[in-house]
Design an enzyme around this catalytic site. Structure first.
Site, PDB file in Angstrom:
ATOM      1  N   ASP A 142      43.613  41.657  52.840  1.00  0.00           N
ATOM      2  CA  ASP A 142      44.216  41.056  51.649  1.00  0.00           C
ATOM      3  C   ASP A 142      45.748  41.186  51.777  1.00  0.00           C
ATOM      4  O   ASP A 142      46.388  40.360  52.402  1.00  0.00           O
ATOM      5  CB  ASP A 142      43.653  41.766  50.417  1.00  0.00           C
ATOM      6  CG  ASP A 142      44.125  41.187  49.100  1.00  0.00           C
ATOM      7  OD1 ASP A 142      44.715  40.093  49.107  1.00  0.00           O
ATOM      8  OD2 ASP A 142      43.914  41.832  48.050  1.00  0.00           O
ATOM      9  N   ASP A 195      32.340  44.603  47.725  1.00  0.00           N
ATOM     10  CA  ASP A 195      31.937  45.037  46.386  1.00  0.00           C
ATOM     11  C   ASP A 195      32.968  44.720  45.316  1.00  0.00           C
ATOM     12  O   ASP A 195      34.146  44.517  45.579  1.00  0.00           O
ATOM     13  CB  ASP A 195      31.725  46.551  46.376  1.00  0.00           C
ATOM     14  CG  ASP A 195      33.053  47.309  46.385  1.00  0.00           C
ATOM     15  OD1 ASP A 195      33.862  47.059  47.307  1.00  0.00           O
ATOM     16  OD2 ASP A 195      33.291  48.112  45.473  1.00  0.00           O
ATOM     17  N   LYS A 233      42.135  36.907  53.849  1.00  0.00           N
ATOM     18  CA  LYS A 233      42.531  36.344  52.544  1.00  0.00           C
ATOM     19  C   LYS A 233      44.058  36.306  52.504  1.00  0.00           C
ATOM     20  O   LYS A 233      44.705  37.331  52.443  1.00  0.00           O
ATOM     21  CB  LYS A 233      41.951  37.211  51.422  1.00  0.00           C
ATOM     22  CG  LYS A 233      42.075  36.579  50.056  1.00  0.00           C
ATOM     23  CD  LYS A 233      41.218  37.285  49.011  1.00  0.00           C
ATOM     24  CE  LYS A 233      41.764  38.613  48.569  1.00  0.00           C
ATOM     25  NZ  LYS A 233      41.012  39.183  47.436  1.00  0.00           N
ATOM     26  N   PHE A 288      38.550  36.887  44.305  1.00  0.00           N
ATOM     27  CA  PHE A 288      37.912  38.172  44.568  1.00  0.00           C
ATOM     28  C   PHE A 288      36.517  37.907  45.113  1.00  0.00           C
ATOM     29  O   PHE A 288      35.682  37.278  44.486  1.00  0.00           O
ATOM     30  CB  PHE A 288      37.882  39.083  43.331  1.00  0.00           C
ATOM     31  CG  PHE A 288      37.706  40.507  43.743  1.00  0.00           C
ATOM     32  CD1 PHE A 288      38.791  41.249  44.188  1.00  0.00           C
ATOM     33  CD2 PHE A 288      36.445  41.099  43.761  1.00  0.00           C
ATOM     34  CE1 PHE A 288      38.636  42.557  44.644  1.00  0.00           C
ATOM     35  CE2 PHE A 288      36.268  42.399  44.203  1.00  0.00           C
ATOM     36  CZ  PHE A 288      37.376  43.131  44.637  1.00  0.00           C
ATOM     37  N   GLU A 308      37.112  45.096  60.284  1.00  0.00           N
ATOM     38  CA  GLU A 308      37.404  45.239  58.851  1.00  0.00           C
ATOM     39  C   GLU A 308      36.645  44.163  58.075  1.00  0.00           C
ATOM     40  O   GLU A 308      36.368  43.086  58.613  1.00  0.00           O
ATOM     41  CB  GLU A 308      38.935  45.104  58.684  1.00  0.00           C
ATOM     42  CG  GLU A 308      39.468  44.991  57.286  1.00  0.00           C
ATOM     43  CD  GLU A 308      39.386  46.276  56.475  1.00  0.00           C
ATOM     44  OE1 GLU A 308      38.254  46.780  56.296  1.00  0.00           O
ATOM     45  OE2 GLU A 308      40.422  46.747  55.985  1.00  0.00           O
ATOM     46  N   ASP A 309      36.310  44.447  56.811  1.00  0.00           N
ATOM     47  CA  ASP A 309      35.635  43.429  56.008  1.00  0.00           C
ATOM     48  C   ASP A 309      36.595  42.315  55.584  1.00  0.00           C
ATOM     49  O   ASP A 309      36.358  41.151  55.827  1.00  0.00           O
ATOM     50  CB  ASP A 309      34.943  44.065  54.774  1.00  0.00           C
ATOM     51  CG  ASP A 309      35.870  44.930  53.935  1.00  0.00           C
ATOM     52  OD1 ASP A 309      37.056  45.097  54.294  1.00  0.00           O
ATOM     53  OD2 ASP A 309      35.409  45.472  52.902  1.00  0.00           O
TER      54      ASP A 309
HETATM   55  P1  IMP Z   1      44.561  45.322  51.637  1.00  0.00           P
HETATM   56  O1  IMP Z   1      45.136  46.663  51.965  1.00  0.00           O
HETATM   57  O2  IMP Z   1      45.215  44.714  50.422  1.00  0.00           O
HETATM   58  O3  IMP Z   1      44.572  44.357  52.814  1.00  0.00           O
HETATM   59  O4  IMP Z   1      43.094  45.537  51.153  1.00  0.00           O
HETATM   60  C1  IMP Z   1      42.048  45.759  51.988  1.00  0.00           C
HETATM   61  C2  IMP Z   1      40.867  46.345  51.255  1.00  0.00           C
HETATM   62  O5  IMP Z   1      40.839  45.980  49.857  1.00  0.00           O
HETATM   63  C3  IMP Z   1      39.594  45.781  51.843  1.00  0.00           C
HETATM   64  O6  IMP Z   1      39.136  46.568  52.917  1.00  0.00           O
HETATM   65  C4  IMP Z   1      38.656  45.813  50.664  1.00  0.00           C
HETATM   66  O7  IMP Z   1      38.048  47.071  50.546  1.00  0.00           O
HETATM   67  C5  IMP Z   1      39.545  45.599  49.455  1.00  0.00           C
HETATM   68  N1  IMP Z   1      39.566  44.173  49.044  1.00  0.00           N
HETATM   69  C6  IMP Z   1      40.604  43.320  49.072  1.00  0.00           C
HETATM   70  N2  IMP Z   1      40.257  42.111  48.612  1.00  0.00           N
HETATM   71  C7  IMP Z   1      38.949  42.189  48.294  1.00  0.00           C
HETATM   72  C8  IMP Z   1      38.001  41.230  47.787  1.00  0.00           C
HETATM   73  O8  IMP Z   1      38.284  40.047  47.532  1.00  0.00           O
HETATM   74  N3  IMP Z   1      36.738  41.709  47.588  1.00  0.00           N
HETATM   75  C9  IMP Z   1      36.358  42.976  47.847  1.00  0.00           C
HETATM   76  N4  IMP Z   1      37.217  43.901  48.343  1.00  0.00           N
HETATM   77  C10 IMP Z   1      38.505  43.509  48.560  1.00  0.00           C
END
Ligand code: IMP
Length: 182
Positions: free
Chosen positions: A110, A166, A138, A159, A106-107
């Site tokens: 969050d 992106d 993060k 962010f 995964e990138d």
């Molecule tokens: P989560 O479900 O909140 O963990 O979000 C995961 C997804 O949200 C990641 O795979 C990203 O596509 C996007 N995302 C969350 N934070 C960032 C950020 O700081 N920059 C870019 N994309 C983010």
């Protein structure tokens, strides 16, 4: 005829967080760790699109054990900077997962909602083992506990863009990683 402008109309101020050199160094270390842990195996890596593209490409080429790979794409409803937790798979894994040593790549994690949904879904397909590799962990907004087995960088908040990440589809092609200011 009204022509739509292709110009980026929001040039955001951003600050360097991790340079290309730092990223490549970290990718090499992660690849060495993974290669050592999977000695004698042929793991299946699943990249979670789209943000993972460059990290996945660099990581895969630095790993020394034989491997196979596939991709999955998930979208989360909500605003671009706030995940809602309602996840939809828009491109599923196409190779059989059962009995394989799986590593989800995964990138950025969050809230953890996206990965929590994906891991639950994929565990039901009975892989032999399942580990998680994330470029960025993060931490501040985490809602679901996620055990990240291989982590590139940990940041608290902000962010993040660049190296695949992106903001409204912009900045993915940057070689370094930045945090948007403000
Ligand atoms: P989560 O479900 O909140 O963990 O979000 C995961 C997804 O949200 C990641 O795979 C990203 O596509 C996007 N995302 C969350 N934070 C960032 C950020 O700081 N920059 C870019 N994309 C983010």
């Amino acid at each position: 005829m009204v022509r739509r402008s292709l110009r980026v109309n929001h040039v955001l101020e951003k600050e360097l967080l991790f340079s290309e050199k730092t990223i490549q160094g970290r990718v090499t270390t992660l690849a060495e760790e993974i290669s050592s842990d999977y000695e004698g195996e042929e793991p299946l890596f699943i990249g979670i699109l789209n943000g993972v593209i460059f990290f996945f490409a660099d990581l895969m080429r630095a790993i020394s054990v034989p491997l196979t790979m596939d991709f999955l794409r998930a979208t989360s409803y909500g605003s671009r900077t706030d995940s809602s937790g309602v996840v939809r798979i828009t491109k599923d894994v196409e190779v059989p997962v059962q009995g394989r040593h799986l590593i989800l790549v995964e990138d950025i994690v969050d809230t953890g909602l996206t990965l929590s949904y994906i891991t639950r879904k994929i565990r039901a397909e009975k892989p032999e083992s399942l580990k998680i590799c994330a470029l960025i962990d993060k931490t501040e907004r985490r809602q679901k506990e996620i055990a990240i087995d291989y982590c590139g960088f940990q940041v608290r908040k902000g962010f993040i863009v660049g190296y695949g990440l992106d903001y409204k589809e912009h900045y993915r092609n940057l070689r370094d990683i930045y945090v948007i200011k403000g």
